[in-house]
Design an enzyme around this catalytic site. Structure first.
Site, PDB file in Angstrom:
ATOM      1  N   HIS A  89       0.829  -1.219   0.000  1.00 33.66           N
ATOM      2  CA  HIS A  89       0.000   0.000   0.000  1.00 33.66           C
ATOM      3  C   HIS A  89       0.851   1.251   0.000  1.00 33.66           C
ATOM      4  O   HIS A  89       0.411   2.315  -0.389  1.00 33.66           O
ATOM      5  CB  HIS A  89      -0.962  -0.004   1.204  1.00 33.66           C
ATOM      6  N   ARG A  90       2.089   1.120   0.459  1.00 35.88           N
ATOM      7  CA  ARG A  90       3.076   2.202   0.345  1.00 35.88           C
ATOM      8  C   ARG A  90       4.342   1.574  -0.210  1.00 35.88           C
ATOM      9  O   ARG A  90       4.679   0.436   0.112  1.00 35.88           O
ATOM     10  CB  ARG A  90       3.379   2.811   1.705  1.00 35.88           C
TER      11      ARG A  90
ATOM     12  N   LYS B 119       9.660  -2.487   3.148  1.00 34.98           N
ATOM     13  CA  LYS B 119      10.842  -2.328   3.994  1.00 34.98           C
ATOM     14  C   LYS B 119      10.889  -3.391   5.069  1.00 34.98           C
ATOM     15  O   LYS B 119       9.858  -3.736   5.655  1.00 34.98           O
ATOM     16  CB  LYS B 119      10.746  -0.937   4.659  1.00 34.98           C
TER      17      LYS B 119
ATOM     18  N   LYS C  10       4.213  -1.935  11.904  1.00 32.68           N
ATOM     19  CA  LYS C  10       5.248  -1.120  12.554  1.00 32.68           C
ATOM     20  C   LYS C  10       5.444   0.201  11.801  1.00 32.68           C
ATOM     21  O   LYS C  10       5.472   1.274  12.398  1.00 32.68           O
ATOM     22  CB  LYS C  10       6.558  -1.919  12.568  1.00 32.68           C
TER      23      LYS C  10
ATOM     24  N   LYS D 123      10.068  -8.684   4.705  1.00 33.00           N
ATOM     25  CA  LYS D 123      11.125  -9.313   5.505  1.00 33.00           C
ATOM     26  C   LYS D 123      11.821 -10.360   4.662  1.00 33.00           C
ATOM     27  O   LYS D 123      11.208 -10.959   3.771  1.00 33.00           O
ATOM     28  CB  LYS D 123      10.520  -9.992   6.744  1.00 33.00           C
TER      29      LYS D 123
ATOM     30  N   SER E 111      16.240   3.867   9.710  1.00 34.43           N
ATOM     31  CA  SER E 111      16.427   3.360   8.345  1.00 34.43           C
ATOM     32  C   SER E 111      15.771   4.310   7.338  1.00 34.43           C
ATOM     33  O   SER E 111      16.307   4.559   6.257  1.00 34.43           O
ATOM     34  CB  SER E 111      15.779   1.988   8.181  1.00 34.43           C
TER      35      SER E 111
HETATM   36  N1  GLU Z   1      14.922  -5.582  11.238  1.00 35.96           N
HETATM   37  C1  GLU Z   1      14.491  -4.395  11.908  1.00 35.96           C
HETATM   38  C2  GLU Z   1      13.050  -4.538  12.375  1.00 35.96           C
HETATM   39  O1  GLU Z   1      12.568  -5.631  12.597  1.00 35.96           O
HETATM   40  C3  GLU Z   1      14.750  -3.141  11.089  1.00 35.96           C
HETATM   41  C4  GLU Z   1      14.031  -3.039   9.790  1.00 35.96           C
HETATM   42  C5  GLU Z   1      14.469  -1.886   8.916  1.00 35.96           C
HETATM   43  O2  GLU Z   1      15.248  -1.053   9.357  1.00 35.96           O
HETATM   44  O3  GLU Z   1      14.017  -1.828   7.768  1.00 35.96           O
HETATM   45  O4  GLU Z   1      12.368  -3.593  12.615  1.00 35.96           O
END
Ligand code: GLU
Length: 474
Positions: free
Chosen positions: A67-68, A72, A96, A108, A365
């Site tokens: 959706h965006r 990440k 998140k 992920k 990030s």
């Molecule tokens: N692996 C980290 C998390 O679970 C960072 C993810 C990121 O910086 O994209 O939030």
């Protein structure tokens, strides 16, 4: 021990469904938000030694929500990696990012290896091959999907990923933004290494600042003098401890790690413990501490705050009844199972959910990605300008009042913000704003009984609003 057959993704879905009725969204839209959009499952060969056979490696990249864009989320190296785990972690990234207010979808990656069993050169080959697979399948790019570190990976791996991407995509102007968590000198950003731990501290400090909330858990406001137990001395756990002690006056009375757990009611010096572990390879035997009967025993100590900062499913149906902490801050992703959560909530424990409390990593990030796209350093243009303006102001005030100022006072008042100042300020602002958003959501609906549900409602409503305004096309 956690049940090996337990589905982590089912656990996330269970929590999602608990929140769904309070979002006002339609069943179809809720389903679209909940499901994983794309799942890439890979088996690729790597020649680990020049004269040896190849090894076939199992790996994944899951994009939970587009959706965006870009999507990440980190890449994990662990023998426990499987599709279910990566799906769960990818979906947690979506919520998140929505909670903390960074404009990404969730993703992920996972590579099923025991990183300790390989030499750096072998890890480099595995990392570069995995990246090449992602490029080939169009699963990586600054506007497509942007990995980062997670369990078992760090800045070194991120530099290899960037270099592989930029070599294969030669001339792509924003190529460095294809991955975050890179070494500072390789297009990284200062303050990324400690960002998750620092975010955990800012989040705790915010939560503990509300008197009427803390009263419910038998706590006074403020972090000073409160006791903490940490599970996991990796990147997140260690920085949470260091920053909570240095900036919050918190006492870390217990630490749990793979090799055992230790206790000292007077407080453990985490900086010294990390040094000790570097030399001896273990936290056990650290001077002044008592060694407890097993590696998770410290989690059951009587304390104000428990910080599980290791892996998922660590607080489960088996040990939940023995956890005495008043607050659990989920620095890891998914450390408390839904069944354990029921037990803990009934006892009157505050669980500050992962999708909020460990969002500091992805927040910084985001700053790194912005830095890469802007091809500049934060603060570079205005630092001297701000400083000279404040110096002029101070000169004027001193002249008008006839007073004096020490060089240290002048420095404090007139220095311009550098990149680290701005990163920390941005992280602090994000953590405080998101906490208010979750708290307001919780207070606005008396049917919402816990903070995780409030955070889910807050996130799902934001994602739903995106879909409703964009429409579904084609
Ligand atoms: N692996 C980290 C998390 O679970 C960072 C993810 C990121 O910086 O994209 O939030």
């Amino acid at each position: 021990m956690a049940d090996k057959h337990y589905s982590f993704f089912d656990g996330v879905v269970k929590n999602f469904e608990k929140a769904a009725p309070y979002t006002g969204l339609t069943p179809g839209l809720l389903q679209q938000i909940k499901e994983c959009n794309s799942i890439l499952a890979l088996k690729f060969p790597v020649r680990l030694n020049d004269d040896g056979d190849v090894e076939v490696i199992e790996a994944y990249r899951v994009q939970h929500s587009n959706h965006r864009m870009p999507t990440k989320g980190g890449i994990r190296y662990s023998m426990d990696v499987n599709q279910d785990e990566v799906m769960a972690l990818a979906s947690l990234m979506t919520y998140k990012c929505a909670v903390i207010g960074v404009p990404f979808g969730g993703a992920k990656g996972g590579v099923k290896i025991d990183a300790k069993k390989y030499t750096p050169a072998q890890l480099e080959r595995i990392t570069r091959r995995y990246t090449a697979e992602l490029v080939r399948k169009n699963f990586i790019g600054p506007g497509i999907d942007v990995p980062a570190p997670d369990y078992g990976t760090g800045p070194r791996e991120m530099a290899w990923i960037m270099d592989t991407y930029m070599t294969l995509k030669h001339g792509e102007l924003d190529g460095a933004g294809c991955v975050t968590g890179k070494p500072v000198e390789q297009n990284g950003i200062v303050g990324r290494a400690d960002a998750t731990g620092r975010g955990v501290f800012y989040g705790l400090r915010e939560a503990m600042s509300y008197e009427e909330d803390m009263k419910k858990y038998g706590l006074t406001t403020g972090t000073k003098g409160k006791t903490m137990v940490i599970q996991g001395m990796g990147n997140v756990g260690s920085y949470t401890g260091l920053i909570s002690i240095a900036e919050g006056g918190i006492k870390v009375i217990g630490v749990a790690e793979y090799e055992g757990s230790i206790h000292d009611p007077n407080g453990i010096d985490i900086a010294a413990l990390l040094e000790f572990r570097k030399i001896t390879g273990s936290i056990v035997g650290f001077p002044g501490t008592t060694t407890l009967e097993n590696r998770t025993a410290a989690m059951e100590l009587d304390c104000d705050i428990l910080v599980p900062a290791a892996l998922e499913n660590q607080i489960n149906i088996e040990n939940a009844g023995r956890i005495k902490a008043k607050i659990i801050a989920e620095a890891a992703n998914g450390p408390v199972t839904p069944e354990a959560e029921e037990i803990l909530l009934k006892r009157g424990c505050l669980i500050i959910p992962d999708m909020y409390i460990n969002a500091g990593g992805v927040t910084v990030s985001y700053f790194e990605w912005l830095k890469n796209l802007s091809h500049s350093t934060f603060g570079h243009l205005e630092k001297r300008f701000t400083s000279s303006r404040y110096n002029n102001l101070v000169d004027l005030i001193l002249q008008m009042t006839g007073k004096e100022m020490t060089p240290a006072q002048r420095e404090f008042l007139t220095s311009g913000a550098d990149e680290l100042d701005l990163v920390r300020s941005g992280l602090e602002e994000s953590m405080i704003t998101a906490y208010k958003g979750i708290r307001d959501t919780w207070q606005a609906d008396s049917n919402i009984k816990d903070m995780r549900t409030a955070a889910f409602v807050y996130a799902i409503k934001k994602i739903g609003a995106d879909y409703l305004s964009m429409g579904i096309w084609p």
